[in-house]
Motif scaffolding. Structure first.
Motif, PDB file in Angstrom:
ATOM      1  N   PRO A  54       0.846  -1.199   0.000  1.00 32.86           N
ATOM      2  CA  PRO A  54       0.000   0.000   0.000  1.00 32.86           C
ATOM      3  C   PRO A  54       0.880   1.248   0.000  1.00 32.86           C
ATOM      4  O   PRO A  54       1.995   1.220   0.514  1.00 32.86           O
ATOM      5  N   PRO A  55       0.382   2.330  -0.575  1.00 36.92           N
ATOM      6  CA  PRO A  55       1.177   3.559  -0.574  1.00 36.92           C
ATOM      7  C   PRO A  55       1.305   4.101   0.850  1.00 36.92           C
ATOM      8  O   PRO A  55       0.460   3.835   1.697  1.00 36.92           O
ATOM      9  N   PRO A  56       2.356   4.859   1.104  1.00 38.98           N
ATOM     10  CA  PRO A  56       2.491   5.430   2.447  1.00 38.98           C
ATOM     11  C   PRO A  56       1.402   6.463   2.709  1.00 38.98           C
ATOM     12  O   PRO A  56       0.840   7.035   1.779  1.00 38.98           O
ATOM     13  N   THR A  57       1.129   6.707   3.956  1.00 37.17           N
ATOM     14  CA  THR A  57       0.155   7.733   4.324  1.00 37.17           C
ATOM     15  C   THR A  57       0.841   9.095   4.302  1.00 37.17           C
ATOM     16  O   THR A  57       2.078   9.184   4.363  1.00 37.17           O
ATOM     17  N   TRP A  58       0.026  10.163   4.242  1.00 42.64           N
ATOM     18  CA  TRP A  58       0.600  11.500   4.295  1.00 42.64           C
ATOM     19  C   TRP A  58       1.330  11.713   5.625  1.00 42.64           C
ATOM     20  O   TRP A  58       2.409  12.311   5.672  1.00 42.64           O
ATOM     21  N   THR A  59       0.771  11.197   6.712  1.00 39.86           N
ATOM     22  CA  THR A  59       1.402  11.341   8.024  1.00 39.86           C
ATOM     23  C   THR A  59       2.796  10.718   8.026  1.00 39.86           C
ATOM     24  O   THR A  59       3.753  11.310   8.541  1.00 39.86           O
ATOM     25  N   ASP A 132      14.072   7.297  -2.022  1.00 38.40           N
ATOM     26  CA  ASP A 132      12.896   6.776  -1.333  1.00 38.40           C
ATOM     27  C   ASP A 132      11.778   7.808  -1.322  1.00 38.40           C
ATOM     28  O   ASP A 132      10.607   7.473  -1.493  1.00 38.40           O
ATOM     29  N   ALA A 133      12.132   9.073  -1.142  1.00 39.76           N
ATOM     30  CA  ALA A 133      11.121  10.133  -1.117  1.00 39.76           C
ATOM     31  C   ALA A 133      10.404  10.232  -2.459  1.00 39.76           C
ATOM     32  O   ALA A 133       9.175  10.326  -2.498  1.00 39.76           O
ATOM     33  N   THR A 134      11.140  10.211  -3.541  1.00 38.97           N
ATOM     34  CA  THR A 134      10.488  10.320  -4.853  1.00 38.97           C
ATOM     35  C   THR A 134       9.570   9.126  -5.097  1.00 38.97           C
ATOM     36  O   THR A 134       8.434   9.297  -5.528  1.00 38.97           O
ATOM     37  N   ALA A 139       3.994   7.203  -5.306  1.00 39.18           N
ATOM     38  CA  ALA A 139       3.000   6.169  -4.972  1.00 39.18           C
ATOM     39  C   ALA A 139       1.807   6.789  -4.250  1.00 39.18           C
ATOM     40  O   ALA A 139       0.651   6.446  -4.517  1.00 39.18           O
ATOM     41  N   TRP A 140       2.071   7.720  -3.342  1.00 37.89           N
ATOM     42  CA  TRP A 140       1.003   8.390  -2.598  1.00 37.89           C
ATOM     43  C   TRP A 140       0.128   9.214  -3.538  1.00 37.89           C
ATOM     44  O   TRP A 140      -1.097   9.174  -3.458  1.00 37.89           O
ATOM     45  N   VAL A 141       0.725   9.952  -4.455  1.00 39.05           N
ATOM     46  CA  VAL A 141      -0.053  10.738  -5.426  1.00 39.05           C
ATOM     47  C   VAL A 141      -0.846   9.814  -6.343  1.00 39.05           C
ATOM     48  O   VAL A 141      -2.021  10.085  -6.645  1.00 39.05           O
ATOM     49  N   ALA A 142      -0.241   8.727  -6.791  1.00 38.36           N
ATOM     50  CA  ALA A 142      -0.958   7.769  -7.653  1.00 38.36           C
ATOM     51  C   ALA A 142      -2.192   7.210  -6.948  1.00 38.36           C
ATOM     52  O   ALA A 142      -3.184   6.866  -7.594  1.00 38.36           O
ATOM     53  N   ALA A 143      -2.159   7.154  -5.622  1.00 39.48           N
ATOM     54  CA  ALA A 143      -3.299   6.658  -4.835  1.00 39.48           C
ATOM     55  C   ALA A 143      -4.304   7.772  -4.534  1.00 39.48           C
ATOM     56  O   ALA A 143      -5.261   7.567  -3.805  1.00 39.48           O
ATOM     57  N   ALA A 145      -3.406  11.013  -3.373  1.00 39.45           N
ATOM     58  CA  ALA A 145      -2.867  11.990  -2.407  1.00 39.45           C
ATOM     59  C   ALA A 145      -3.827  12.247  -1.241  1.00 39.45           C
ATOM     60  O   ALA A 145      -4.173  13.391  -0.945  1.00 39.45           O
ATOM     61  N   PRO A 146      -4.261  11.191  -0.561  1.00 43.85           N
ATOM     62  CA  PRO A 146      -5.215  11.389   0.547  1.00 43.85           C
ATOM     63  C   PRO A 146      -4.571  12.061   1.755  1.00 43.85           C
ATOM     64  O   PRO A 146      -3.374  11.927   1.984  1.00 43.85           O
ATOM     65  N   ASP A 147      -5.388  12.765   2.502  1.00 45.64           N
ATOM     66  CA  ASP A 147      -4.944  13.414   3.756  1.00 45.64           C
ATOM     67  C   ASP A 147      -5.143  12.399   4.863  1.00 45.64           C
ATOM     68  O   ASP A 147      -6.152  12.387   5.561  1.00 45.64           O
ATOM     69  N   ASP A 148      -4.182  11.517   5.020  1.00 45.93           N
ATOM     70  CA  ASP A 148      -4.293  10.440   6.004  1.00 45.93           C
ATOM     71  C   ASP A 148      -3.088  10.346   6.913  1.00 45.93           C
ATOM     72  O   ASP A 148      -2.042  10.406   6.740  1.00 45.93           O
TER      73      ASP A 148
END
Length: 148
Positions: A54-59, A132-134, A139-143, A145-148
């Motif tokens: 799963p993509p990482p969370t924003w947090t 790793d950041a890129t 991955a987060w944007v592809a999902a 970009a939820p505020d989680d």
């Protein structure tokens, strides 16, 4: 007649005159086969789909790449964007208001519009390599970009 014998008989009967048939056995236990039927066991790995991570969370992204002590250190106390990016929630809101976060169209990872040096922008001023950041931000944007 056993089920395995019947299955082999049925397949052999239906394929007689058509050449030999190949029957794949998903259980890995091959039934008794007739001369017209070749039975192959399917590997277990092909039966189980491998889920992607799963993509990482924003947090998690904030803590790893933007918060104090991270490669970006955007929210360092008394410097940079300390007021705007004091925590994950305030950073998300601020970046969204500035147009950097917008679901799958987020400019944060767009090489032509990103403020992040990792994607061609100018922040942070003293970047550290962040492959790793890129990967994680994309991955987060592809999902979405939820505020989680």
């Amino acid at each position: 007649m056993k089920t395995a014998d019947f299955t082999a008989f049925l397949v052999a009967s239906l394929t007689a005159g058509c050449g030999a048939a190949v029957v794949r056995d998903p259980t890995g236990v091959a039934p008794i086969a007739s001369p017209m039927v070749r039975v192959e066991a399917m590997p277990a790995a092909s039966l189980t789909p491998q889920p992607s991570a799963p993509p990482p969370t924003w947090t998690a992204l904030f803590a790893a790449y933007f918060g104090a002590g991270s490669p970006g250190s955007c929210g360092r106390a008394g410097r940079c964007h300390a007021d705007e990016m004091r925590d994950a929630s305030s950073a998300y809101d601020w970046l969204a208001r500035r147009g950097y976060i917008d679901g799958t169209r987020s400019a944060l990872v767009d090489p032509s519009n990103s403020c992040l040096r990792w994607f061609g922008g100018n922040m942070p001023p003293q970047p550290q390599p962040a492959d790793d950041a890129t990967r994680d931000l994309q991955a987060w944007v592809a999902a979405g970009a939820p505020d989680d």
